[in-house]
Write an enzyme that holds these catalytic residues in place. Sequence first.
Site, mmCIF file in Angstrom:
data_model
loop_
_atom_site.group_PDB
_atom_site.id
_atom_site.type_symbol
_atom_site.label_atom_id
_atom_site.label_comp_id
_atom_site.label_asym_id
_atom_site.label_seq_id
_atom_site.Cartn_x
_atom_site.Cartn_y
_atom_site.Cartn_z
ATOM 1 N N SER A 115 -20.025 29.793 -10.507
ATOM 2 C CA SER A 115 -19.551 30.345 -9.208
ATOM 3 C C SER A 115 -19.804 29.858 -7.736
ATOM 4 C CB SER A 115 -20.326 31.736 -9.382
ATOM 5 O OG SER A 115 -19.812 32.537 -8.472
ATOM 6 N N ASP A 268 -12.058 37.621 -15.231
ATOM 7 C CA ASP A 268 -12.841 37.014 -14.082
ATOM 8 C C ASP A 268 -12.012 37.316 -12.880
ATOM 9 O OD1 ASP A 268 -14.361 35.838 -12.284
ATOM 10 O OD2 ASP A 268 -14.521 34.028 -13.276
ATOM 11 N N HIS A 298 -17.202 36.878 -15.786
ATOM 12 C CA HIS A 298 -17.978 36.272 -14.704
ATOM 13 C C HIS A 298 -19.448 36.555 -14.570
ATOM 14 C CE1 HIS A 298 -17.774 33.931 -11.022
ATOM 15 N NE2 HIS A 298 -19.067 34.670 -10.548
#
Length: 298
Positions: A115, A268, A298
């Site tokens: 991320s 995601d 995610h």
Amino acid sequence: LPAWQGSQLFIKDLHFDGVPMRIYLPREPSASKRRGVVFMHGGCGIFGSIRSYERICRCIARKSDSVVVSVGYHLAPEHRYPAQTLECLRATVHFLRTADTFGVDPARVIVCGDSVGGTFATSVCQELGHRTDIPKIRAQVLIYPFLQALSFNLPSHQKNAAVAFLPRERAVHFILKYLNKDCSLKEPILAGSHVPESINLKYRKWINPDLIPDEFKLGYKPPLPALFLPQVHEEVQELFEARVSPLLAQDAVVCGLPDTCIVTCEHDVLRDDGLLYKKRLEDNNVHVTWHHVEEGFH
């Protein structure tokens, strides 16, 4: 989790150039110097910690027989942007210079992050790519990274707008919190009103739904043109910096990046960031390995 001393790993908290770190060293003696992994955790720059990624880093160290250093960068908004990227950069440089101390081959060090940790990892690689005073980073591993803040209307944004954990609106909310901006700017940014036409045209060659493979665009509907709001643009200038949007780095920087592994997930909002960066790297002759997790979130 607190640091846990197991039979396979020696774990210790340190500071690298003033940055908190946790190092994971395999206890088994090695006939040669080991690989090194600099790990930068996710959490949008505003949450997450060494402790919350303890189990993941132990697993990487054990399964790859590598020395892992987890970067405990200080969080925003108390520590203002770009403190997080700069701390990751300082920690990486320190580790590259002292790798021998930890039994690591300085020519076999990778950076890894998930991320926003992926954002920090590739930003570090972009900043170090042409330096000759330290060993070269061998590779970067980017796990569903956040890579651009120009468009939040790519196919993956539409498809996963309401997906669990990181819906589209929350992603922009967290970015504004990270940059210590007024969160009321969320709606115009979601619409694209923060980007003047000149910038859209300039970066259309890199950030464009047409660059996404057709199999990832099922059901995609191009958004209506957004009304540009100069006052919003002025408030969020940081979104156009390569430290926040690494996809905007110039070709001269991108071509100096190391071998790259990109992991994307189907469910995601950031999926297309990874797909666009994959193409960008390949266009600049950077070797890319890509793993797509069909059922991944995610």
